[in-house]
Write an enzyme that holds these catalytic residues in place. Structure first.
Site, mmCIF file in Angstrom:
data_model
loop_
_atom_site.group_PDB
_atom_site.id
_atom_site.type_symbol
_atom_site.label_atom_id
_atom_site.label_comp_id
_atom_site.label_asym_id
_atom_site.label_seq_id
_atom_site.Cartn_x
_atom_site.Cartn_y
_atom_site.Cartn_z
ATOM 1 N N ASP A 195 16.165 3.906 -8.854
ATOM 2 C CA ASP A 195 14.719 4.065 -8.919
ATOM 3 C C ASP A 195 14.105 2.698 -8.670
ATOM 4 O OD1 ASP A 195 12.196 5.210 -9.344
ATOM 5 O OD2 ASP A 195 12.240 4.730 -11.479
ATOM 6 N N SER A 196 12.805 2.695 -8.403
ATOM 7 C CA SER A 196 12.116 1.422 -8.224
ATOM 8 C C SER A 196 12.064 0.635 -9.525
ATOM 9 C CB SER A 196 10.697 1.672 -7.721
ATOM 10 O OG SER A 196 9.982 2.482 -8.643
ATOM 11 N N GLY A 216 5.314 2.350 -5.153
ATOM 12 C CA GLY A 216 4.299 3.329 -4.794
ATOM 13 C C GLY A 216 3.250 2.874 -3.800
ATOM 14 N N CYS A 254 13.461 8.910 -7.941
ATOM 15 C CA CYS A 254 12.180 8.274 -7.646
ATOM 16 C C CYS A 254 11.424 9.189 -6.689
ATOM 17 C CB CYS A 254 12.417 6.904 -7.001
ATOM 18 S SG CYS A 254 10.931 6.071 -6.410
ATOM 19 N N GLU A 291 4.697 2.235 -18.523
ATOM 20 C CA GLU A 291 5.575 1.074 -18.690
ATOM 21 C C GLU A 291 5.037 0.074 -19.707
ATOM 22 O OE1 GLU A 291 7.059 -0.678 -15.139
ATOM 23 O OE2 GLU A 291 8.116 1.160 -14.562
ATOM 24 N N CYS A 300 6.323 12.161 -10.242
ATOM 25 C CA CYS A 300 6.879 10.816 -10.472
ATOM 26 C C CYS A 300 7.660 10.891 -11.768
ATOM 27 C CB CYS A 300 5.758 9.783 -10.565
ATOM 28 S SG CYS A 300 6.302 8.128 -11.089
ATOM 29 N N HIS A 340 8.090 8.869 -14.035
ATOM 30 C CA HIS A 340 7.429 8.270 -15.208
ATOM 31 C C HIS A 340 6.614 9.311 -15.979
ATOM 32 C CE1 HIS A 340 8.228 4.373 -13.284
ATOM 33 N NE2 HIS A 340 7.817 3.782 -14.383
#
Length: 272
Positions: free
Chosen positions: A10-11, A43, A73, A152, A186, A188
């Site tokens: 993932d990023s 993104g 991702c 985050e 996403c 997240h």
């Protein structure tokens, strides 16, 4: 039976939600997780840059002799070309296709909403896949660029006023369409799913791309004889930025402390 690990990238940190789902479904498997935290966020990058980053991340995982690679991702899964995937010589799974298929199975009205990073929404990948599977579907999309930094930075409490305000603003896009299914495009976003669910209403089915990708991976492993058994799996973690902050944030994503030290990868070593 194949005892090689599964590679996940993932990023940054969002892919940990997919890893969590994978470890619950496949507790006997070993995993290699790579978070390209030194080059986050993905993104807002161009498609050309994203493809290059993705293939460099893949090459890193291939160096660990993985038996399958998962792009955990949404941004990468939405832009990685079929030609690039075919040249990997290792099974590949992304979160976009699995989530689109799950949304088409779940919807009753044919009205499907999609939220994601700017790059994911700009790619049009979800609309194309959904329309291919369900031509009569009405798809409404909304980029939510503030969701990743909110998650985050720990703004994930259900009653957090900042997160609530941002979520309400973004989701107002769906007021007229009234979808019965919403893709959290996403990895997240599942961390703020309770806020999203409250804003959308209990009648809306939320599709978690990490969970759907994990189900796909399990089915693929067992149907191709690549699963392992007879042991408890372990996970190694790699990041391309400083490792010190990763432990605490990763524990938030996984729901428990990391079981081993995080290892560092120099960004320069990833570049072709």
């Amino acid at each position: 039976m194949d005892r090689r690990p599964i590679g996940i990238f993932d990023s940054g940190l969002g892919g940990l939600t997919a890893l969590k789902e994978l470890r619950q479904l496949l507790p006997q498997e070993d995993f290699i997780y790579f978070g390209d935290t030194g080059r986050v966020p993905y993104g807002a990058r161009s498609p050309q840059t994203l493809r290059r980053f993705a293939m460099e991340d893949v090459r890193f995982l291939q160096g660990h002799d993985v038996k399958m690679i998962v792009a955990a991702c949404g941004t990468i899964s939405s832009i990685l070309s079929g030609e690039g995937i075919e040249g990997l010589n290792v099974p590949f799974a992304g979160v976009v296709k699995a989530a689109a298929e799950a949304a088409c199975r779940a919807t009753q009205s044919g009205r499907i909403g999609v939220i994601g990073t700017s790059a994911t929404i700009r790619s049009g990948s979800y609309e194309r896949l959904i329309k291919r599977l369900l031509p009569q579907a009405q798809v409404t999309v909304q980029a939510c660029p503030l969701f990743v930094p909110l998650v985050e930075n720990g703004y994930i409490e259900e009653d957090n006023p900042v997160t609530e305000m941002v979520v309400r603003d973004y989701l107002s896009t769906f007021d007229l369409q009234n979808p019965d299914t919403l893709i959290l495009g996403c990895t997240h976003y599942p961390l703020i799913a309770p806020v999203i669910r409250r804003m959308m209403g209990n009648g809306v089915t939320l599709i978690d791309p990490g969970r759907e990708a994990a189900r796909h991976v399990k089915e693929y492993l067992f149907s191709h004889g690549l699963q392992t058994d007879g042991k408890t799996g372990r996970t190694r973690y790699f990041v391309s930025a400083d490792t010190e902050d990763f432990d605490g944030i990763a524990a938030r994503f996984l729901g428990h402390p990391l079981e081993c030290a995080v290892e560092h990868v120099d960004v320069d070593d990833l570049c072709w």
